[in-house]
Design a protein around this motif. Structure first.
Motif, mmCIF file in Angstrom:
data_model
loop_
_atom_site.group_PDB
_atom_site.id
_atom_site.type_symbol
_atom_site.label_atom_id
_atom_site.label_comp_id
_atom_site.label_asym_id
_atom_site.label_seq_id
_atom_site.Cartn_x
_atom_site.Cartn_y
_atom_site.Cartn_z
ATOM 1 N N CYS A 156 24.173 115.032 -23.358
ATOM 2 C CA CYS A 156 23.087 114.959 -22.378
ATOM 3 C C CYS A 156 22.409 116.312 -22.228
ATOM 4 O O CYS A 156 21.179 116.410 -22.229
ATOM 5 C CB CYS A 156 23.638 114.472 -21.044
ATOM 6 N N LEU A 157 23.217 117.346 -22.116
ATOM 7 C CA LEU A 157 22.693 118.705 -21.965
ATOM 8 C C LEU A 157 21.799 119.083 -23.141
ATOM 9 O O LEU A 157 20.698 119.609 -22.962
ATOM 10 C CB LEU A 157 23.864 119.677 -21.847
ATOM 11 N N PHE A 158 22.258 118.797 -24.348
ATOM 12 C CA PHE A 158 21.510 119.151 -25.552
ATOM 13 C C PHE A 158 20.267 118.274 -25.716
ATOM 14 O O PHE A 158 19.192 118.765 -26.079
ATOM 15 C CB PHE A 158 22.423 119.006 -26.773
ATOM 16 N N SER A 159 20.395 116.973 -25.437
ATOM 17 C CA SER A 159 19.291 116.042 -25.674
ATOM 18 C C SER A 159 18.192 116.149 -24.627
ATOM 19 O O SER A 159 17.030 115.831 -24.916
ATOM 20 C CB SER A 159 19.829 114.603 -25.704
ATOM 21 N N LEU A 160 18.538 116.571 -23.414
ATOM 22 C CA LEU A 160 17.525 116.683 -22.358
ATOM 23 C C LEU A 160 16.410 117.652 -22.752
ATOM 24 O O LEU A 160 15.246 117.439 -22.411
ATOM 25 C CB LEU A 160 18.169 117.132 -21.046
ATOM 26 N N LEU A 177 18.387 125.182 -22.560
ATOM 27 C CA LEU A 177 19.415 124.142 -22.523
ATOM 28 C C LEU A 177 20.143 124.051 -23.859
ATOM 29 O O LEU A 177 21.371 123.871 -23.907
ATOM 30 C CB LEU A 177 18.782 122.782 -22.178
ATOM 31 N N ALA A 178 19.389 124.184 -24.954
ATOM 32 C CA ALA A 178 20.016 124.172 -26.283
ATOM 33 C C ALA A 178 20.957 125.361 -26.439
ATOM 34 O O ALA A 178 22.042 125.234 -27.027
ATOM 35 C CB ALA A 178 18.941 124.192 -27.367
ATOM 36 N N LYS A 229 21.778 113.449 -33.629
ATOM 37 C CA LYS A 229 22.397 112.775 -32.490
ATOM 38 C C LYS A 229 21.474 112.823 -31.272
ATOM 39 O O LYS A 229 21.333 111.834 -30.549
ATOM 40 C CB LYS A 229 23.745 113.422 -32.168
ATOM 41 N N ALA A 230 20.847 113.993 -31.035
ATOM 42 C CA ALA A 230 19.925 114.111 -29.907
ATOM 43 C C ALA A 230 18.741 113.171 -30.074
ATOM 44 O O ALA A 230 18.283 112.541 -29.105
ATOM 45 C CB ALA A 230 19.446 115.555 -29.776
ATOM 46 N N PHE A 231 18.236 113.050 -31.306
ATOM 47 C CA PHE A 231 17.107 112.161 -31.576
ATOM 48 C C PHE A 231 17.484 110.709 -31.279
ATOM 49 O O PHE A 231 16.710 109.970 -30.649
ATOM 50 C CB PHE A 231 16.674 112.315 -33.033
ATOM 51 N N VAL A 232 18.673 110.290 -31.717
ATOM 52 C CA VAL A 232 19.129 108.925 -31.442
ATOM 53 C C VAL A 232 19.256 108.697 -29.939
ATOM 54 O O VAL A 232 18.841 107.653 -29.420
ATOM 55 C CB VAL A 232 20.484 108.662 -32.143
ATOM 56 N N ILE A 233 19.797 109.676 -29.222
ATOM 57 C CA ILE A 233 19.968 109.548 -27.772
ATOM 58 C C ILE A 233 18.614 109.430 -27.072
ATOM 59 O O ILE A 233 18.432 108.596 -26.182
ATOM 60 C CB ILE A 233 20.761 110.751 -27.222
ATOM 61 N N VAL A 234 17.646 110.253 -27.490
ATOM 62 C CA VAL A 234 16.323 110.236 -26.865
ATOM 63 C C VAL A 234 15.617 108.900 -27.127
ATOM 64 O O VAL A 234 14.987 108.335 -26.227
ATOM 65 C CB VAL A 234 15.478 111.420 -27.376
ATOM 66 N N VAL A 235 15.708 108.393 -28.341
ATOM 67 C CA VAL A 235 15.101 107.096 -28.660
ATOM 68 C C VAL A 235 15.835 105.975 -27.930
ATOM 69 O O VAL A 235 15.215 105.050 -27.392
ATOM 70 C CB VAL A 235 15.112 106.857 -30.182
ATOM 71 N N PHE A 236 17.154 106.052 -27.905
ATOM 72 C CA PHE A 236 17.979 105.062 -27.206
ATOM 73 C C PHE A 236 17.593 104.997 -25.734
ATOM 74 O O PHE A 236 17.415 103.908 -25.167
ATOM 75 C CB PHE A 236 19.450 105.455 -27.360
ATOM 76 N N GLY A 237 17.457 106.148 -25.101
ATOM 77 C CA GLY A 237 17.149 106.183 -23.672
ATOM 78 C C GLY A 237 15.701 105.888 -23.360
ATOM 79 O O GLY A 237 15.367 105.473 -22.246
ATOM 80 N N GLY A 238 14.816 106.080 -24.334
ATOM 81 C CA GLY A 238 13.379 105.920 -24.110
ATOM 82 C C GLY A 238 12.705 107.265 -24.255
ATOM 83 O O GLY A 238 13.053 108.203 -23.532
ATOM 84 N N LEU A 239 11.775 107.380 -25.194
ATOM 85 C CA LEU A 239 11.159 108.667 -25.490
ATOM 86 C C LEU A 239 10.605 109.333 -24.229
ATOM 87 O O LEU A 239 9.750 108.772 -23.546
ATOM 88 C CB LEU A 239 10.032 108.486 -26.514
ATOM 89 N N GLY A 240 11.115 110.512 -23.932
ATOM 90 C CA GLY A 240 10.631 111.271 -22.790
ATOM 91 C C GLY A 240 11.282 110.931 -21.469
ATOM 92 O O GLY A 240 10.943 111.519 -20.445
#
Length: 290
Positions: A19-23, A201-202, A226-237
């Motif tokens: 979460c920290l990295f993907s935010l 954050l990174a 992994k961050a890209f998958v998380i961001v797409v999974f959660g909804g871009l932005g």
């Protein structure tokens, strides 16, 4: 029961760090609509910075290292936006050009790290040594420190976005860039700040993870994926989407590693992502600020 406890502890820790990295990736896309392909390489550059400040020769402690690395990362992010991204925004096809520019910048950083530090992977000493036993499961103090710091940082970011004037300005820009400019919000300032915050954050994630994973010149691409998958999974932005996605996929990874092995992590992640996108094409939370 012991296996379940291991999955829970590992899932919570992985989710908090992811979460920290993907935010950071999500914040930049949410405010400026720029998909920063250099995010992973920036993370790895910060990890090299952590190694240099600690085991690489200076031998600084964790607090001093953060006091140096985080402000430097923020300044780097602001300069990156102003010198690389902002001039491109005047281009007719700026979204495509910025993706290519950030991808090129990632290769520059990777080769810079390769030339400067060499191909041999580096190791960073744990923030804190030792371990505790919890229900028959051995948990390192490094894991506990990583979890606590990650959760505090994520909570602080959520408070900032919802309470601080600049945080609320970031949310406003993400929802309606033109409207935000009309009411007097300095959009370019928000863009620069979001990049600075993203890189910071990174860098924090790099400091926490570098004692766990090896630091290598091309090591930033796996975290970026992994961050890209998380961001797409959660909804871009969507910051709320990233929170949910990071912890869901963190628990999925912990369960997969425990049951069938780490090599199956990304295939299972992508299967879960495809299922979610079939049901909700925009991801879990739709758009930033929901």
């Amino acid at each position: 029961m012991q296996t379940l406890l291991e999955i829970i502890i590992s899932g919570i820790t992985l989710g908090a760090v992811y979460c920290l990295f993907s935010l950071g990736l999500s914040l930049v896309y949410g405010t400026s609509r720029v998909l920063n392909f250099a995010h992973g390489s920036i993370y790895m550059t910060a990890a090299y910075g952590a190694w240099l400040l600690s085991d690489g020769g200076l031998g600084l402690n964790f607090v001093v290292m953060l006091a140096i690395l985080l402000p430097a990362a923020f300044i780097f992010g602001v300069l990156f936006e102003r010198l690389v991204i902002r001039p491109i925004r005047a281009h007719e096809h700026w979204k495509t050009v910025t993706m290519m520019a950030t991808l090129g910048f990632a290769f520059v950083l990777d080769n810079f790290n390769l030339v400067l530090f060499g191909p041999t992977a580096k190791t960073v000493s744990p923030i804190v040594a030792g371990h505790i036993e919890l229900g028959g499961v051995i948990v390192t103090n490094q894991t506990i420190a990583t979890l606590v710091i990650s959760l505090l940082a994520v909570a602080a970011l959520q408070v900032f976005l919802n309470v601080a004037p600049l945080g609320r300005a970031m949310r406003a820009v993400s929802q309606d860039m033109t409207g935000a400019a009309i009411v007097g919000i300095r959009v370019n300032r928000v863009f620069a700040f979001s990049f600075g915050l993203s890189v910071m954050l990174a860098a924090l994630a790099a400091v926490l993870l570098s004692p766990v994973y090896l630091v290598s010149p091309l090591g930033g691409w796996s975290p970026f994926l992994k961050a890209f998958v998380i961001v797409v999974f959660g909804g871009l932005g969507s910051t709320q989407g990233v929170l949910w996605a990071a912890f869901i996929l963190g628990f999925v990874e912990a369960a997969v590693i425990s049951m069938i092995g780490a090599t199956w992590t990304m295939p299972i992640w992508f299967i879960v992502l495809l299922v979610v996108l079939l049901v909700r094409p925009k991801g879990l939370m739709g758009k930033w600020g929901d």
